[in-house]
Structures are given as C-alpha cells and as structure tokens.
Scaffold this motif. Structure first.
Motif, short mmCIF file in Angstrom:
data_model
loop_
_atom_site.label_atom_id
_atom_site.label_comp_id
_atom_site.label_asym_id
_atom_site.label_seq_id
_atom_site.Cartn_x
_atom_site.Cartn_y
_atom_site.Cartn_z
N ALA A 260 7.12 -27.63 29.21
CA ALA A 260 7.17 -27.54 27.34
C ALA A 260 6.79 -26.41 27.05
CB ALA A 260 6.79 -28.63 26.89
N ARG A 261 5.82 -25.65 27.44
CA ARG A 261 5.19 -24.55 26.88
C ARG A 261 5.95 -23.22 27.41
NH1 ARG A 261 -0.46 -24.34 25.94
NH2 ARG A 261 -0.47 -22.34 26.77
N LYS A 262 6.78 -23.12 28.37
CA LYS A 262 7.58 -22.05 28.81
C LYS A 262 8.76 -22.04 28.03
CE LYS A 262 6.16 -21.97 33.61
NZ LYS A 262 6.39 -21.90 35.10
N ARG A 263 9.42 -23.35 27.64
CA ARG A 263 10.49 -23.64 26.68
C ARG A 263 10.09 -23.14 25.20
NH1 ARG A 263 12.26 -29.67 28.73
NH2 ARG A 263 13.27 -29.07 30.69
N LEU A 264 8.98 -23.40 24.93
CA LEU A 264 8.73 -22.86 23.46
C LEU A 264 8.60 -21.52 23.34
CD1 LEU A 264 8.02 -23.90 20.78
CD2 LEU A 264 5.51 -24.26 21.50
N VAL A 265 7.94 -20.95 24.37
CA VAL A 265 7.88 -19.41 24.24
C VAL A 265 9.12 -18.60 24.67
CG1 VAL A 265 7.10 -17.21 25.77
CG2 VAL A 265 5.55 -19.29 25.40
N LYS A 266 9.98 -19.21 25.45
CA LYS A 266 11.52 -18.82 25.35
C LYS A 266 12.05 -18.75 24.06
CE LYS A 266 15.67 -18.98 28.31
NZ LYS A 266 16.23 -19.68 29.73
N ALA A 267 11.98 -19.90 23.37
CA ALA A 267 12.73 -20.23 22.25
C ALA A 267 12.11 -19.51 21.05
CB ALA A 267 12.86 -21.48 21.75
N ASN A 268 10.98 -19.19 20.88
CA ASN A 268 10.19 -18.17 20.00
C ASN A 268 10.31 -18.67 18.57
OD1 ASN A 268 8.85 -15.94 19.15
ND2 ASN A 268 10.43 -14.73 18.81
N SER A 269 10.50 -19.85 18.38
CA SER A 269 10.55 -20.73 17.03
C SER A 269 10.39 -21.92 17.29
CB SER A 269 12.11 -20.56 16.76
OG SER A 269 13.00 -21.30 17.32
N ALA A 270 10.38 -22.83 16.18
CA ALA A 270 9.90 -24.32 16.30
C ALA A 270 11.12 -25.06 17.16
CB ALA A 270 9.77 -24.90 14.78
N GLN A 271 10.71 -26.13 17.78
CA GLN A 271 11.64 -26.74 18.71
C GLN A 271 11.40 -28.18 18.81
OE1 GLN A 271 14.31 -25.20 20.57
NE2 GLN A 271 13.69 -23.60 19.11
N PRO A 272 12.37 -29.15 18.73
CA PRO A 272 12.16 -30.54 18.74
C PRO A 272 11.57 -30.81 19.87
CG PRO A 272 14.41 -29.93 18.34
CD PRO A 272 13.87 -28.60 18.65
N LEU A 273 10.66 -31.72 19.96
CA LEU A 273 9.60 -32.29 21.04
C LEU A 273 10.34 -32.83 21.86
CD1 LEU A 273 6.70 -32.54 21.75
CD2 LEU A 273 6.59 -34.85 20.71
N GLU A 274 11.52 -33.67 21.40
CA GLU A 274 12.12 -34.22 22.63
C GLU A 274 12.78 -33.33 23.37
OE1 GLU A 274 13.50 -38.55 19.98
OE2 GLU A 274 14.98 -36.99 20.62
N GLU A 275 13.35 -32.19 22.96
CA GLU A 275 14.07 -31.45 23.90
C GLU A 275 12.82 -30.39 24.86
OE1 GLU A 275 16.32 -28.47 21.84
OE2 GLU A 275 17.67 -29.96 20.96
N LEU A 276 11.77 -30.43 24.32
CA LEU A 276 10.63 -29.80 24.94
C LEU A 276 10.21 -30.60 26.07
CD1 LEU A 276 8.51 -28.11 22.27
CD2 LEU A 276 10.09 -27.09 23.71
N LEU A 277 10.24 -31.96 25.92
CA LEU A 277 9.79 -32.71 27.01
C LEU A 277 10.99 -33.24 27.94
CD1 LEU A 277 7.04 -34.90 24.98
CD2 LEU A 277 6.85 -32.82 26.30
N GLN A 278 11.99 -32.91 27.84
CA GLN A 278 13.09 -33.31 28.61
C GLN A 278 12.91 -32.92 30.09
OE1 GLN A 278 16.89 -31.81 27.21
NE2 GLN A 278 17.28 -33.50 25.65
N PRO A 279 13.21 -33.83 31.09
CA PRO A 279 13.17 -33.21 32.55
C PRO A 279 14.12 -32.08 32.66
CG PRO A 279 13.54 -35.66 32.35
CD PRO A 279 13.61 -34.99 31.03
N GLU A 280 13.76 -31.43 33.72
CA GLU A 280 14.53 -30.25 34.09
C GLU A 280 16.08 -30.54 34.51
OE1 GLU A 280 14.03 -27.15 34.13
OE2 GLU A 280 11.54 -27.22 34.09
N SER A 281 16.44 -31.75 34.88
CA SER A 281 17.65 -32.03 35.11
C SER A 281 18.62 -32.15 33.86
CB SER A 281 17.55 -33.41 36.14
OG SER A 281 16.99 -34.41 35.31
N ASP A 282 17.86 -32.51 32.71
CA ASP A 282 18.59 -32.70 31.68
C ASP A 282 18.62 -31.42 30.83
OD1 ASP A 282 18.61 -35.27 31.97
OD2 ASP A 282 16.88 -35.90 30.70
N THR A 283 18.23 -30.31 31.18
CA THR A 283 18.26 -29.17 30.60
C THR A 283 19.10 -28.12 31.27
OG1 THR A 283 16.21 -28.51 31.34
CG2 THR A 283 16.20 -29.59 29.08
N HIS A 284 19.65 -28.38 32.68
CA HIS A 284 20.21 -27.43 33.26
C HIS A 284 21.21 -26.58 32.66
CE1 HIS A 284 21.43 -25.77 37.16
NE2 HIS A 284 22.64 -25.89 36.72
N GLY A 285 21.40 -25.33 32.76
CA GLY A 285 22.33 -24.74 32.25
C GLY A 285 22.18 -24.28 30.44
N LYS A 286 21.08 -24.78 30.03
CA LYS A 286 20.72 -24.43 28.78
C LYS A 286 19.69 -22.99 28.73
CE LYS A 286 20.92 -29.06 26.41
NZ LYS A 286 20.17 -30.04 25.98
#
Length: 286
Positions: A260-286
């Motif tokens: 989740a920390r890596k995703r937040l750094v990459k986004a560089n803005s406020a992000q929905p908690l649900e997306e930050l905590l999604q498993p890797e398989s659910d975020t493939h290709g994003k």
C-alpha cells in the motif's frame, strides 16, 4: 421540531429549547459524530446545552431580515481603493461585489437568507463557547467540549447530496458551510486557529450581508465545497460502517502494508483505502 430542535424561531425574536431532545441527541448522534471527527467518545450534557445557548445568543445578535442592505453612499474623504483595502482578505480573494441598490436583507438573499442566519448563529457559537455569561474565559477543557458539541451537532446533520431537499435544507446547507470552512481553514478541526477561523468567517459574513448580493453567498459556498479536506471529512462522516475511517489516504506515516505504501508513493496524491489494500492480483495492469 424534531428536525430542528436547537433553534425554533418566533415572531418576537425569542426561541425555545427542546431540552429533552437536545440531551437525547447529545448522548447519541451528536457524540457519535463528534467521535468520528476526533472528538470525545461521549459529550457531556453541560457541553451540549452550553453550545446551544451560545448559538441562541449569537442568533439574537445576528443581522435582521428587514435590515437594508446593498450599495451605500461612499464615505466622504475615503477613496474606493481605501474602502477596498479595508475589506477582509477573504472578500478580496473571492472578488465579491455589492449590488447597485439597497433592499431588505430577506428580499436580497431569498432562499439563502435562513442559511446565512443559521450560519451566523453557529459561527458565533464557536466564539461563544470560550466565554461565560459574564464575559470571563472558561477553562480550556470546557471550551473544547463545547466546541466539539457544536461540531458533533453539525456533522449529525450531514447526509448524501441527493437528500439536500425539503424544509430542513437551510440547516443542512448551514452545517456543510461551517464544517467546510473549518475543514478548509483549520484541519485538524480544533487546532489553535479554530477560533480565528470563526472570527474571519463572521467578518466575511458581515461584509456579504452589507453588500446585499446573493451571488456572493453562492460563490463562497462553491469555493468552500471544492476543498479537498472538506470532501474527505464529508466522506468520513457519511460512512455507516463501524468503526468509521477515512476513505482517502495521503500520508506514509501510517501503519500501512509495504504494498500500500508503494502504491501511495507512485500515485503521489490521496488514494482510496480500498484500492491501496487490494491484493496484487486485483491490480494487475493498473
């Protein structure tokens, strides 16, 4: 009366307090809403009643509906530039303007007038919470609890935007107005600048009322509602799950998983908690 138990107006200018309703809501919805925003778990009866009395005092001292508002004759010997410089920073920042002719306040502001009156009462109550009946300062704890009672009551009024209709619309709009202003000026809500923020809002409201232009109210409301801190606060209060939590995260100093920390750094803005905590398989290709 159940929709608006805290300020009931009468033609004489007096108001009634529905004490049993106030105390019932104090221990229930107002306390829950206050806790959601970071306040105490349970508000005291004294804090809730004190906050309502402060709102009543401010209401009686507020602008009257038949007061003449609008453009007035320039003061002799004072230039337009000097008048402009005397206005509050918020007025100049929003580039608000007076209307060309004077008329009664209730006619000038139309549907916005009851919103302005309630907003004046609640902003004034924020200042009144720090004073006793004889003008002496209260203890820091008493003032803080009184302020949380105001914030808890206003937060309890919030609901989804599609429900902002009906006879209670002025109460809803006033609550969003003041909470939005505080979110914009004082996050977290009760940091030391809370009282100056209420003072600056009352100063701006005075100028808006004197100017007599309803479009100024709409412009200020739109500006307040577009603030990101207000959107986060609004989303937090409206959650029905327990315990309530913020939906958007923008900080790394939280106990987040590395993913989740890596995703937040990459986004560089406020992000929905649900997306930050999604498993890797659910975020493939994003």
């Amino acid at each position: 009366m159940m929709q608006d138990p805290h300020i009931l107006q009468y033609s004489t200018g007096s108001a009634a307090l529905v004490m049993d309703t106030i105390l019932l809501k104090c221990k229930g919805k107002w306390s829950n809403a206050s806790m959601t925003l970071g306040g105490p778990r349970v508000l005291s009866d004294e804090a809730c009643v004190r906050s309502i009395l402060a709102a009543h005092v401010a209401w009686r001292e507020g602008p009257q509906r038949l007061s003449m508002v609008g453009r007035v004759q320039p003061i002799v010997g004072v230039t337009n530039e000097e008048l402009w410089d005397a206005l509050s920073p918020s007025w100049r920042q929003l580039a608000l303007q007076p209307v060309a002719s004077a008329q009664p306040a209730i006619a000038a502001f139309g549907a916005w007038w009851p919103v302005l009156r309630l907003l004046w009462a609640d902003a004034g109550a924020v200042l009144g919470c720090g004073r006793s009946n004889v003008g002496k300062k209260t203890s820091g704890l008493e003032a803080e609890l009184c302020l949380w009672a105001i914030l808890g009551r206003l937060a309890d009024e919030l609901r989804p935007w599609e429900d902002f209709v009906g006879s209670d619309s002025p109460v809803l709009l006033s609550a969003t107005f003041l909470l939005g202003w505080f979110a914009m000026k004082t996050m977290p809500l009760l940091k030391p600048s809370a009282l100056p923020a209420a003072e600056s809002l009352l100063e701006l409201l005075s100028e808006i009322v004197i100017a007599g232009e309803a479009a100024n109210v709409q412009k200020l409301y739109t500006s307040t509602m577009s603030n990101e801190d207000w959107r986060v606060l609004f989303s937090c209060v409206l959650q029905t799950s327990q315990p309530r939590r913020y939906l958007l995260l923008d900080r790394l100093d939280l106990n987040l998983p590395n993913r989740a920390r890596k995703r937040l750094v990459k986004a560089n803005s406020a992000q929905p908690l649900e997306e930050l905590l999604q498993p890797e398989s659910d975020t493939h290709g994003k």
